[in-house]
Design a protein around this motif. Structure first.
Motif, PDB file in Angstrom:
ATOM      1  N   TYR A 121       0.830  -1.184   0.000  1.00 49.88           N
ATOM      2  CA  TYR A 121       0.000   0.000   0.000  1.00 49.88           C
ATOM      3  C   TYR A 121       0.871   1.241   0.000  1.00 49.88           C
ATOM      4  O   TYR A 121       1.761   1.387   0.842  1.00 49.88           O
ATOM      5  CB  TYR A 121      -0.886  -0.021   1.258  1.00 49.88           C
ATOM      6  N   VAL A 122       0.648   2.133  -0.974  1.00 52.73           N
ATOM      7  CA  VAL A 122       1.385   3.395  -1.038  1.00 52.73           C
ATOM      8  C   VAL A 122       0.400   4.524  -0.765  1.00 52.73           C
ATOM      9  O   VAL A 122      -0.622   4.654  -1.456  1.00 52.73           O
ATOM     10  CB  VAL A 122       2.046   3.599  -2.413  1.00 52.73           C
ATOM     11  N   ALA A 123       0.685   5.331   0.247  1.00 58.13           N
ATOM     12  CA  ALA A 123      -0.215   6.404   0.650  1.00 58.13           C
ATOM     13  C   ALA A 123       0.157   7.717  -0.023  1.00 58.13           C
ATOM     14  O   ALA A 123       1.337   8.080  -0.097  1.00 58.13           O
ATOM     15  CB  ALA A 123      -0.171   6.567   2.167  1.00 58.13           C
ATOM     16  N   PHE A 124      -0.866   8.423  -0.511  1.00 58.04           N
ATOM     17  CA  PHE A 124      -0.692   9.744  -1.090  1.00 58.04           C
ATOM     18  C   PHE A 124      -1.566  10.732  -0.326  1.00 58.04           C
ATOM     19  O   PHE A 124      -2.476  10.335   0.399  1.00 58.04           O
ATOM     20  CB  PHE A 124      -1.074   9.738  -2.573  1.00 58.04           C
ATOM     21  N   GLU A 125      -1.307  12.012  -0.523  1.00 52.24           N
ATOM     22  CA  GLU A 125      -2.046  13.023   0.225  1.00 52.24           C
ATOM     23  C   GLU A 125      -3.494  13.136  -0.235  1.00 52.24           C
ATOM     24  O   GLU A 125      -4.383  13.439   0.541  1.00 52.24           O
ATOM     25  CB  GLU A 125      -1.341  14.383   0.099  1.00 52.24           C
ATOM     26  N   GLY A 126      -3.754  12.863  -1.502  1.00 50.52           N
ATOM     27  CA  GLY A 126      -5.120  12.984  -2.006  1.00 50.52           C
ATOM     28  C   GLY A 126      -5.345  12.145  -3.247  1.00 50.52           C
ATOM     29  O   GLY A 126      -4.417  11.540  -3.798  1.00 50.52           O
ATOM     30  N   GLY A 127      -6.604  12.123  -3.694  1.00 47.48           N
ATOM     31  CA  GLY A 127      -6.960  11.292  -4.830  1.00 47.48           C
ATOM     32  C   GLY A 127      -6.307  11.704  -6.132  1.00 47.48           C
ATOM     33  O   GLY A 127      -6.041  10.859  -6.996  1.00 47.48           O
ATOM     34  N   GLY A 128      -6.040  12.995  -6.298  1.00 49.01           N
ATOM     35  CA  GLY A 128      -5.404  13.462  -7.524  1.00 49.01           C
ATOM     36  C   GLY A 128      -4.009  12.886  -7.697  1.00 49.01           C
ATOM     37  O   GLY A 128      -3.635  12.406  -8.780  1.00 49.01           O
ATOM     38  N   GLU A 129      -3.228  12.910  -6.620  1.00 48.74           N
ATOM     39  CA  GLU A 129      -1.876  12.346  -6.661  1.00 48.74           C
ATOM     40  C   GLU A 129      -1.901  10.848  -6.918  1.00 48.74           C
ATOM     41  O   GLU A 129      -1.073  10.316  -7.662  1.00 48.74           O
ATOM     42  CB  GLU A 129      -1.172  12.604  -5.328  1.00 48.74           C
ATOM     43  N   THR A 130      -2.857  10.172  -6.293  1.00 50.08           N
ATOM     44  CA  THR A 130      -2.959   8.713  -6.431  1.00 50.08           C
ATOM     45  C   THR A 130      -3.197   8.321  -7.883  1.00 50.08           C
ATOM     46  O   THR A 130      -2.550   7.419  -8.421  1.00 50.08           O
ATOM     47  CB  THR A 130      -4.108   8.176  -5.562  1.00 50.08           C
ATOM     48  N   LEU A 131      -4.129   9.018  -8.515  1.00 44.79           N
ATOM     49  CA  LEU A 131      -4.470   8.706  -9.905  1.00 44.79           C
ATOM     50  C   LEU A 131      -3.281   8.989 -10.824  1.00 44.79           C
ATOM     51  O   LEU A 131      -2.990   8.204 -11.730  1.00 44.79           O
ATOM     52  CB  LEU A 131      -5.688   9.522 -10.325  1.00 44.79           C
ATOM     53  N   THR A 132      -2.591  10.091 -10.591  1.00 43.42           N
ATOM     54  CA  THR A 132      -1.406  10.417 -11.384  1.00 43.42           C
ATOM     55  C   THR A 132      -0.347   9.324 -11.261  1.00 43.42           C
ATOM     56  O   THR A 132       0.291   8.932 -12.254  1.00 43.42           O
ATOM     57  CB  THR A 132      -0.814  11.772 -10.935  1.00 43.42           C
ATOM     58  N   ALA A 133      -0.166   8.819 -10.040  1.00 44.01           N
ATOM     59  CA  ALA A 133       0.816   7.759  -9.804  1.00 44.01           C
ATOM     60  C   ALA A 133       0.440   6.482 -10.549  1.00 44.01           C
ATOM     61  O   ALA A 133       1.305   5.804 -11.111  1.00 44.01           O
ATOM     62  CB  ALA A 133       0.945   7.483  -8.309  1.00 44.01           C
ATOM     63  N   MET A 134      -0.856   6.153 -10.578  1.00 42.52           N
ATOM     64  CA  MET A 134      -1.278   4.940 -11.286  1.00 42.52           C
ATOM     65  C   MET A 134      -1.113   5.110 -12.796  1.00 42.52           C
ATOM     66  O   MET A 134      -0.621   4.206 -13.485  1.00 42.52           O
ATOM     67  CB  MET A 134      -2.726   4.590 -10.951  1.00 42.52           C
ATOM     68  N   LEU A 135      -1.491   6.257 -13.317  1.00 44.45           N
ATOM     69  CA  LEU A 135      -1.337   6.488 -14.750  1.00 44.45           C
ATOM     70  C   LEU A 135       0.132   6.478 -15.154  1.00 44.45           C
ATOM     71  O   LEU A 135       0.470   6.124 -16.286  1.00 44.45           O
ATOM     72  CB  LEU A 135      -1.989   7.824 -15.139  1.00 44.45           C
ATOM     73  N   GLY A 136       1.015   6.845 -14.224  1.00 43.19           N
ATOM     74  CA  GLY A 136       2.450   6.824 -14.481  1.00 43.19           C
ATOM     75  C   GLY A 136       3.097   5.481 -14.236  1.00 43.19           C
ATOM     76  O   GLY A 136       4.310   5.327 -14.433  1.00 43.19           O
ATOM     77  N   GLY A 137       2.310   4.486 -13.786  1.00 36.73           N
ATOM     78  CA  GLY A 137       2.839   3.146 -13.589  1.00 36.73           C
ATOM     79  C   GLY A 137       3.539   2.919 -12.263  1.00 36.73           C
ATOM     80  O   GLY A 137       4.184   1.887 -12.070  1.00 36.73           O
ATOM     81  N   HIS A 138       3.382   3.843 -11.317  1.00 44.34           N
ATOM     82  CA  HIS A 138       4.060   3.700 -10.021  1.00 44.34           C
ATOM     83  C   HIS A 138       3.266   2.819  -9.058  1.00 44.34           C
ATOM     84  O   HIS A 138       3.838   2.227  -8.144  1.00 44.34           O
ATOM     85  CB  HIS A 138       4.295   5.072  -9.402  1.00 44.34           C
ATOM     86  N   VAL A 139       1.954   2.771  -9.224  1.00 42.58           N
ATOM     87  CA  VAL A 139       1.104   1.830  -8.501  1.00 42.58           C
ATOM     88  C   VAL A 139       0.189   1.181  -9.531  1.00 42.58           C
ATOM     89  O   VAL A 139       0.020   1.697 -10.640  1.00 42.58           O
ATOM     90  CB  VAL A 139       0.272   2.521  -7.389  1.00 42.58           C
ATOM     91  N   GLN A 140      -0.404   0.056  -9.153  1.00 37.56           N
ATOM     92  CA  GLN A 140      -1.198  -0.701 -10.131  1.00 37.56           C
ATOM     93  C   GLN A 140      -2.703  -0.563  -9.936  1.00 37.56           C
ATOM     94  O   GLN A 140      -3.471  -0.738 -10.888  1.00 37.56           O
ATOM     95  CB  GLN A 140      -0.809  -2.184 -10.056  1.00 37.56           C
ATOM     96  N   VAL A 141      -3.118  -0.296  -8.713  1.00 34.59           N
ATOM     97  CA  VAL A 141      -4.546  -0.226  -8.398  1.00 34.59           C
ATOM     98  C   VAL A 141      -4.805   1.040  -7.578  1.00 34.59           C
ATOM     99  O   VAL A 141      -4.031   1.367  -6.678  1.00 34.59           O
ATOM    100  CB  VAL A 141      -5.013  -1.459  -7.597  1.00 34.59           C
ATOM    101  N   THR A 142      -5.889   1.728  -7.898  1.00 35.80           N
ATOM    102  CA  THR A 142      -6.296   2.905  -7.134  1.00 35.80           C
ATOM    103  C   THR A 142      -7.578   2.614  -6.372  1.00 35.80           C
ATOM    104  O   THR A 142      -8.559   2.142  -6.956  1.00 35.80           O
ATOM    105  CB  THR A 142      -6.532   4.117  -8.060  1.00 35.80           C
ATOM    106  N   SER A 143      -7.557   2.895  -5.079  1.00 42.59           N
ATOM    107  CA  SER A 143      -8.764   2.874  -4.254  1.00 42.59           C
ATOM    108  C   SER A 143      -9.124   4.323  -3.975  1.00 42.59           C
ATOM    109  O   SER A 143      -8.307   5.079  -3.451  1.00 42.59           O
ATOM    110  CB  SER A 143      -8.497   2.132  -2.941  1.00 42.59           C
ATOM    111  N   SER A 144     -10.341   4.727  -4.353  1.00 40.45           N
ATOM    112  CA  SER A 144     -10.692   6.153  -4.279  1.00 40.45           C
ATOM    113  C   SER A 144     -12.198   6.315  -4.260  1.00 40.45           C
ATOM    114  O   SER A 144     -12.946   5.340  -4.226  1.00 40.45           O
ATOM    115  CB  SER A 144     -10.117   6.880  -5.501  1.00 40.45           C
ATOM    116  N   GLY A 145     -12.643   7.570  -4.315  1.00 37.66           N
ATOM    117  CA  GLY A 145     -14.035   7.847  -4.589  1.00 37.66           C
ATOM    118  C   GLY A 145     -14.269   7.795  -6.089  1.00 37.66           C
ATOM    119  O   GLY A 145     -13.376   8.113  -6.883  1.00 37.66           O
TER     120      GLY A 145
END
Length: 325
Positions: A184-208
């Motif tokens: 599990y990689v924690a980010f400050e908000g949903g925007g950062e999380t999605l950017t990280a997934m689109l960049g291939g740094h994480v594989q799955v996003t849990s969000s609203g």
């Protein structure tokens, strides 16, 4: 006797009306989004910003300011300690904020430290992957986790125990997997999380859900499951629920606002009145739908009661996962 009661009722009405007259629109209205731009708090502030402006309920432009830190904790503490009386500041909150409050993550201030103002919509949790990910549905992702929980990297806003983590933990528990074994990689908000997934740094996003639907329309992601009791209407009708895939999980995400604890009744009631009017309008319902949020209208005492009840339920849930501090 009847005339005395009538006079008393009239007096109460006159006092209430006088209170509304005393309050005026704040000179510098501001909405604090307690994260970096692009996530659910940003979405919440901008929905109110547009809704109040477009309906003529707010004459002055309302600016959105970002106050990241502790997934809402920094903003919460700043409002209570430094903006307790500020009549022009409203701050966005979500179910994730209430979950963190339930775990004592906002420091010395609890859920009774602010004035809960208005809830303007509800979102739902979503589990998303890039469009080129190997998993076509939630079942395939869970099977991969069963084989090797460390083979999949989840990204989410907030730390362990936060709302997005809780969504993954509930799925893991339903599949018989220890949530502590997930990567599990924690980010400050949903925007950062999605950017990280689109960049291939994480594989799955849990969000609203509302945080990821713009990328869904762009064809960049695939939503494996929405955490609602049944399929959502309209353009989201093709997204399967976790429940229909065999995982009995639902996670509604309330989105709303609070104010400082010492804001006057007159100023608080002015904002409440504007939100009551906005929430009753069809054009706001259209605006909310465009943001992929669903109807939920609570203000004042009704919202306060909802918040207090929700925090108690989250305390019980957090206790099940050993998260209460």
């Amino acid at each position: 006797m009847k005339s005395a009661l009538t006079r008393a009722a009239l007096a109460v009405s006159c006092l209430a009306f006088a209170g509304q007259l005393l309050a005026a629109e704040p000179k510098r209205p501001e909405c604090i989004a307690p994260a970096k731009p692009g996530g659910g708090f940003d979405l919440t502030c901008k929905l109110a910003q547009s809704g109040l402006k477009d309906t003529g309920l707010l004459k002055a432009p309302m600016r959105v300011t970002y106050m990241p830190g502790g997934v809402g904790a920094v903003a919460y503490n700043a409002v209570v300690a430094q903006r307790a009386k500020d009549p022009g500041t409203i701050t966005a909150f979500s179910s994730g904020s209430l979950l963190n409050l339930a775990q004592g993550k906002f420091g010395r201030y609890d859920e009774s430290a602010v004035r809960w103002l208005a809830a303007i919509g509800t979102d739902y949790g979503a589990i998303s992957v890039r469009d080129d990910a190997p998993w076509q549905n939630l079942g395939e992702l869970v099977e991969a986790l069963k084989k090797d929980p460390s083979s999949v990297v989840f990204g989410a806003g907030a730390t362990i125990g936060g709302q997005d983590w809780m969504q993954t933990a509930l799925i893991a528990r339903a599949a018989g997997i220890d949530p502590q074994n997930l990567r599990y990689v924690a980010f400050e908000g949903g925007g950062e999380t999605l950017t990280a997934m689109l960049g291939g740094h994480v594989q799955v996003t849990s969000s609203g859900l509302g945080e990821v639907t713009p990328q869904l329309a762009a064809g960049k992601i695939r939503i494996l499951a929405v955490l609602a009791d049944e399929r959502l209407p309209g353009k989201l009708a093709d997204i399967p629920t976790a429940k229909e895939q065999g995982f009995d999980i639902s996670w509604p995400v309330i989105r709303g606002f609070y104010m400082g604890p010492q804001v006057s009744d007159e100023d608080y009631n002015w904002w409440k009145g504007q939100f009551d009017q906005m929430l009753a309008r069809d054009d706001f319902a259209t605006l909310r739908e465009q943001r992929d949020l669903f109807p939920l209208s609570l203000t004042g005492d009704e919202l306060n009661a909802f918040v207090l009840k929700q925090v108690q339920e989250y305390k019980a849930l957090a206790g099940e996962f050993g998260l209460v501090q």
